[in-house]
Design an enzyme around this catalytic site. Structure first.
Site: not given
Ligand code: ASP
Length: 308
Positions: A228, A174, A225-226, A202, A204-205
C-alpha cells in the site's frame, strides 16, 4: 439504457506459490471468487447499478475467511484487526471510505453508508464505528474476525520482525471489485485488513481515494492490491485515470505503464483490476499471482490465480 455490463473482482495479489497450494485449497479460492462474481453480476443482470454490484461482490469476499478483508482479516503488530475500505461512484464522483475499524462486519458497507449518508468522504476508527452504530450496521466481536491461519502468519512475522504483504508465499489478501452497469456507470470498491504485523494505526492505500480505489465515468474504475505505501506514493488508481484523460492512453496502455513500469521502478509489488466505459477489463499484476475473476460484456468469464 444498454445491454452492456461487466464486472471484475480480485482477492489480492502477491507471491502465491504453486508449491504451497493444494488442489483442495485452490478449489476453495476459486469457489470464493465465483460466489463473489455471481453476487455482483446478478445485480448487473437485473439492471442494478454498479455501486450496488461492487459492494455486493466485496461483501461476499469479506464474509469469506480465505480472503484478507472482513472475516479473516490479518493481525496488526498488537494482535488486533484494523480494517480499511472504500467505494466510489464513477457517475457522480461521490466516494466513501473508512479506515482503522475493528468491529464492523462489512467495512465496505460502512464505506458505502459513509458515502451516502455521512456528508463526508472518510471516517476513521471509533468515529467510523459510532457512525456505523447510528446506521444500524452489523457488528462482530474479535472472535468473528479471528482465523488460525492469520494468527500463525502474524506469529511468523513477529519472529521475523517484519511487516508482510498478506499474500507473500502462502498468504493471500485484500479484495476489490470494479463494474460497468447497463446505464454506462462505473464503480469501484476495495476492502482490506492491510498488511500482517503493520503498525497499530497504519492506513494503507485501499481507503485512500485515488490511491487504492477510484472511479470516473469519463475514464475508468480501478481497485488495487499490493504494498500500500508504494500505491499511495504513486497515487496509482488516479494515475491510471489521468493517463487516459490527459494523455489519451487506452485502459491497457495506462495499466501496463503503471503496473509494469512505474510501480516496478520503486519496488511496488502488487496489481489492480480496472474497467473502462466501453467495458474493457484489465487484470494487471507484477507479482507472482493475483486472485482474480471477471465477466466481460459478452458474458465470458475467467477465474485465475497464477500468471498463465
Ligand atoms: N494494499 C493493501 C494495503 O497495503 C494490502 C494488500 O493489498 O494486500 O493495506
Amino acid at each position: 439504457m444498454t445491454n452492456i455490463f461487466a464486472l471484475a473482482i480480485h482477492g489480492g495479489a502477491g507471491t502465491i506459490l504453486r508449491s504451497t497450494m493444494t488442489k483442495e485449497l485452490q478449489t476453495q479460492y476459486e469457489q470464493g471468487l465465483k460466489d463473489a462474481l455471481s453476487a455482483g453480476y446478478t445485480i448487473l443482470e437485473k439492471k442494478g447499478n454498479s455501486v450496488d454490484a461492487v459492494a455486493a461482490a466485496v461483501m461476499c469476499l469479506e464474509d469469506n475467511p480465505l480472503f484478507n478483508a472482513g472475516k479473516g482479516a490479518v493481525f496488526n503488530n498488537i494482535g488486533k484487526h484494523e480494517m480499511d475500505a472504500a467505494i466510489m461512484n464513477g457517475k457522480t464522483l461521490e466516494a466513501g471510505a473508512v479506515c482503522g475499524i475493528s468491529t464492523v462486519k462489512n467495512p465496505v458497507l460502512l464505506a458505502k453508508t459513509t458515502m451516502l449518508y455521512s456528508g463526508h468522504v472518510m471516517l476513521a476508527g471509533s468515529g467510523a464505528e459510532e457512525f456505523a452504530l447510528s446506521q444500524n450496521l452489523q457488528f462482530e466481536n474479535d472472535a468473528y474476525f479471528y482465523t488460525q491461519q492469520r494468527y500463525d502468519q502474524w506469529q511468523e512475522a513477529l519472529v521475523e520482525n517484519k511487516v508482510q504483504l498478506d499474500h507473500t508465499e502462502k498468504k493471500m489478501g485484500t479484495v476489490g471489485a470494479v463494474a460497468l452497469d447497463c446505464f454506462g456507470n462505473l464503480a469501484a470498491a476495495t476492502s482490506t485488513g492491510g498488511m500482517t504485523n503493520k503498525k497499530f494505526g497504519r492506513i494503507g492505500d485501499s481507503p485512500v481515494i485515488g490511491a487504492g480505489t477510484y472511479a470516473n465515468n469519463a475514464t475508468c474504475a480501478v481497485s488495487c492490491t499490493g504494498h500500500g505505501e508504494l500505491f499511495i506514493r504513486l497515487v496509482v488508481a488516479y494515475d491510471i485515470s489521468c493517463l487516459m484523460e490527459y494523455k489519451g492512453l487506452s485502459l491497457k496502455e495506462a495499466c501496463d505503464l503503471v503496473v509494469y513500469n512505474k510501480l516496478v521502478a520503486i519496488n511496488g509489488e502488487g496489481g489492480l483490476i480496472a474497467i473502462d466505459k466501453a467495458g474493457n477489463i484489465e487484470l494487471s499484476f507484477n507479482s507472482e499471482g493475483m486472485y482474480r475473476a471477471s465477466i466481460d460484456i459478452n458474458g465470458n468469464s475467467i477465474i485465475k490465480i497464477y500468471k498463465d
